[in-house]
Write a protein that holds these residues in place. Structure first.
Motif, mmCIF file in Angstrom:
data_model
loop_
_atom_site.group_PDB
_atom_site.id
_atom_site.type_symbol
_atom_site.label_atom_id
_atom_site.label_comp_id
_atom_site.label_asym_id
_atom_site.label_seq_id
_atom_site.Cartn_x
_atom_site.Cartn_y
_atom_site.Cartn_z
ATOM 1 N N GLY A 267 26.982 30.804 67.346
ATOM 2 C CA GLY A 267 25.557 30.184 68.068
ATOM 3 C C GLY A 267 26.453 31.260 69.198
ATOM 4 O O GLY A 267 25.661 31.913 70.105
ATOM 5 N N SER A 268 28.125 31.369 69.398
ATOM 6 C CA SER A 268 28.828 32.675 69.928
ATOM 7 C C SER A 268 28.933 33.982 70.006
ATOM 8 O O SER A 268 29.620 34.465 70.463
ATOM 9 N N GLY A 269 27.817 33.783 68.506
ATOM 10 C CA GLY A 269 28.737 34.874 67.917
ATOM 11 C C GLY A 269 29.835 35.266 67.227
ATOM 12 O O GLY A 269 30.682 36.526 67.409
ATOM 13 N N ASP A 270 30.605 34.186 66.816
ATOM 14 C CA ASP A 270 31.653 34.137 66.303
ATOM 15 C C ASP A 270 31.906 34.273 65.146
ATOM 16 O O ASP A 270 32.090 33.501 64.561
ATOM 17 N N ILE A 271 31.437 35.560 64.177
ATOM 18 C CA ILE A 271 31.088 35.952 63.133
ATOM 19 C C ILE A 271 31.560 36.923 62.946
ATOM 20 O O ILE A 271 31.582 37.871 62.911
ATOM 21 N N HIS A 272 32.079 36.123 61.022
ATOM 22 C CA HIS A 272 33.079 38.267 61.017
ATOM 23 C C HIS A 272 32.482 38.242 59.710
ATOM 24 O O HIS A 272 32.485 36.960 58.683
ATOM 25 N N PHE A 273 32.603 39.209 59.483
ATOM 26 C CA PHE A 273 32.213 40.474 58.038
ATOM 27 C C PHE A 273 33.224 40.189 57.807
ATOM 28 O O PHE A 273 33.974 40.862 57.713
ATOM 29 N N GLY A 274 32.623 39.977 55.944
ATOM 30 C CA GLY A 274 34.074 40.067 55.245
ATOM 31 C C GLY A 274 33.679 40.427 53.855
ATOM 32 O O GLY A 274 31.961 40.588 53.685
ATOM 33 N N PHE A 275 34.484 41.239 52.705
ATOM 34 C CA PHE A 275 33.983 40.325 51.412
ATOM 35 C C PHE A 275 34.909 40.235 50.382
ATOM 36 O O PHE A 275 36.498 40.130 50.813
ATOM 37 N N ASN A 276 35.071 39.876 49.326
ATOM 38 C CA ASN A 276 35.311 39.442 48.240
ATOM 39 C C ASN A 276 35.509 40.225 46.950
ATOM 40 O O ASN A 276 34.611 40.471 46.427
ATOM 41 N N ILE A 277 36.257 40.472 45.847
ATOM 42 C CA ILE A 277 35.993 41.158 45.185
ATOM 43 C C ILE A 277 36.753 40.556 43.498
ATOM 44 O O ILE A 277 38.478 41.095 44.090
ATOM 45 N N SER A 278 36.365 40.614 42.429
ATOM 46 C CA SER A 278 37.208 39.326 41.841
ATOM 47 C C SER A 278 37.288 40.327 40.694
ATOM 48 O O SER A 278 35.895 41.060 39.936
ATOM 49 N N ARG A 279 37.944 40.810 40.028
ATOM 50 C CA ARG A 279 38.359 41.702 38.503
ATOM 51 C C ARG A 279 38.818 41.175 37.720
ATOM 52 O O ARG A 279 40.219 40.203 38.508
ATOM 53 N N THR A 280 38.148 40.978 36.230
ATOM 54 C CA THR A 280 39.107 40.299 35.645
ATOM 55 C C THR A 280 39.647 41.156 34.393
ATOM 56 O O THR A 280 39.383 42.034 33.869
ATOM 57 N N PHE A 281 40.529 40.575 33.799
ATOM 58 C CA PHE A 281 41.517 41.109 33.093
ATOM 59 C C PHE A 281 42.045 40.458 31.878
ATOM 60 O O PHE A 281 42.227 39.745 31.759
ATOM 61 N N SER A 282 41.452 40.436 30.456
ATOM 62 C CA SER A 282 41.875 39.836 29.344
ATOM 63 C C SER A 282 42.964 39.799 28.416
ATOM 64 O O SER A 282 43.286 41.440 28.539
ATOM 65 N N PHE A 283 43.882 39.223 28.441
ATOM 66 C CA PHE A 283 44.757 39.403 27.289
ATOM 67 C C PHE A 283 44.776 38.777 25.837
ATOM 68 O O PHE A 283 45.844 38.665 25.026
ATOM 69 N N GLU A 284 43.328 38.588 25.940
ATOM 70 C CA GLU A 284 43.136 37.754 24.738
ATOM 71 C C GLU A 284 43.001 39.139 23.621
ATOM 72 O O GLU A 284 43.196 40.295 23.091
ATOM 73 N N LYS A 285 43.649 38.498 22.388
ATOM 74 C CA LYS A 285 43.892 39.980 21.128
ATOM 75 C C LYS A 285 42.511 39.898 20.453
ATOM 76 O O LYS A 285 42.406 39.072 19.747
ATOM 77 N N ARG A 286 42.376 40.939 20.454
ATOM 78 C CA ARG A 286 41.079 41.332 19.471
ATOM 79 C C ARG A 286 41.804 40.993 18.564
ATOM 80 O O ARG A 286 42.169 41.587 17.741
ATOM 81 N N LYS A 287 40.509 40.615 17.483
ATOM 82 C CA LYS A 287 40.473 40.675 15.926
ATOM 83 C C LYS A 287 39.854 41.710 15.234
ATOM 84 O O LYS A 287 39.014 42.341 16.199
ATOM 85 N N LYS A 288 41.346 42.646 14.801
ATOM 86 C CA LYS A 288 41.053 43.834 13.631
ATOM 87 C C LYS A 288 39.750 43.241 11.976
ATOM 88 O O LYS A 288 39.837 42.625 11.432
ATOM 89 N N ASN A 289 38.730 44.086 12.302
ATOM 90 C CA ASN A 289 37.288 43.882 11.318
ATOM 91 C C ASN A 289 37.982 44.552 9.993
ATOM 92 O O ASN A 289 38.742 45.996 9.986
ATOM 93 N N ASN A 290 38.217 44.198 9.262
ATOM 94 C CA ASN A 290 39.026 43.950 7.672
ATOM 95 C C ASN A 290 37.487 44.660 7.044
ATOM 96 O O ASN A 290 36.806 44.608 7.017
ATOM 97 N N LEU A 291 37.553 45.967 6.881
ATOM 98 C CA LEU A 291 37.342 47.387 6.134
ATOM 99 C C LEU A 291 37.025 47.070 4.686
ATOM 100 O O LEU A 291 38.361 47.051 3.709
#
Length: 291
Positions: A267-291
């Motif tokens: 009501g008094s205008g005590d408002i903060h503008f802001g942002f959140n940024i979330s970035r995901t990194f995966s450490f899961e081992k990818r399964k290699k396709n059998n040829l």
């Protein structure tokens, strides 16, 4: 052509009926259907959501809050000053997340754990809600008052995060909260604070949504200079990123700060503008396709 149309009129209802019969068979089986994506990130806005980080994934979160909009043109409506928090959250498994962060405001360090006890599901196991427990320890390292020990600058938070995804567009969460501050800012404040939060998500498109969050502190626990936290955000999901543009009346970004020590009023205008940024990194081992 008339014969073809006639055949289509006969076939389409049969296909539709077959699909319905197949879904009925699946629902009668032992299969469990987990409701995913209650929220798109581990935060609703300031507060934690029921979501945990996936196994062997690491979330890097940058949170930024500018000063109050009512600072006026001389301070460029608050953009001349800001505070930030850098956080890391790691998924030990799909249920357990461990995290830590550092805020420039009060030079505060926080460490936390989240464990998902229940997942909303249908089918063989019908669970109407998701339930996650959250615990946090924070330490203010900015010592503006001499002879204040690390113990006095410590606080602890415990929450139950209870959420339900009502449909693909709308999710709601309530968060009963206990915060203990070893040394409150005001001598007459309670050390142990009881509060509750409520937050929601309304999906607009496949990648965008509007979030809202409100934290209510029960009466006669903190000084009248403090107010309840109210925040709104616009969320944009872009691949491995979740980007939030937000408005809030709290300058701090940890539970002690935004639940028990918010001193701004919408009501008094005590408002903060802001942002959140979330970035995901995966450490899961990818399964290699059998040829």
């Amino acid at each position: 052509m008339k014969k073809i149309y006639f055949l289509l009129l006969l076939i389409v209802p049969l296909i539709s009926q077959a699909q319905e019969d197949l879904m009925a068979m699946l629902s009668d089986s032992n299969e469990v259907f987990i409701k995913s994506g209650t929220f798109k990130a581990s935060r609703i806005i300031n507060g934690h959501s029921v979501e945990t980080v996936g196994k062997n994934n690491l979330d890097f979160i940058i949170s930024h809050r500018f000063d109050r909009i009512n600072r006026g043109f001389d301070d460029f409506f608050g953009l001349d000053a800001a505070t930030n928090r850098l956080g890391l959250e790691y998924g030990v498994n799909d249920r357990l997340t461990l995290g830590m962060g550092r805020s420039s405001f009060q030079k505060l360090y926080d460490f936390f754990g989240k464990y998902r006890l229940l997942r909303q599901s249908t089918g063989a196991s019908n669970m109407p809600i998701s339930l996650t427990v959250f615990t946090n320890y924070s330490l203010i390292t900015q010592n503006s008052t001499p002879n204040i020990s690390a113990y006095d600058r410590s606080s602890y938070t415990n929450q139950l995060l209870i959420a339900r995804k009502f449909n693909e567009a709308f999710s709601l969460q309530i968060s009963p909260t206990i915060i203990h501050r070893n040394r409150p800012d005001f001598i007459n404040d309670s050390k142990t604070i009881l509060a509750t939060g409520i937050g929601g998500r309304m999906k607009i498109t496949k990648r965008t949504s509007i979030n809202g969050e409100y934290n209510y502190v029960f009466p006669n626990q903190i000084d009248d200079n403090y107010t309840n936290n109210l925040s709104f955000s616009f969320d944009l999901e872009t691949g491995g990123h979740v980007f939030q543009l937000l408005l809030t009346n709290s300058f701090g970004m940890t539970e002690r700060q935004f639940i028990t020590e918010t001193n701004g009023s919408w009501g008094s205008g005590d408002i903060h503008f802001g942002f959140n940024i979330s970035r995901t990194f995966s450490f899961e081992k990818r399964k290699k396709n059998n040829l």
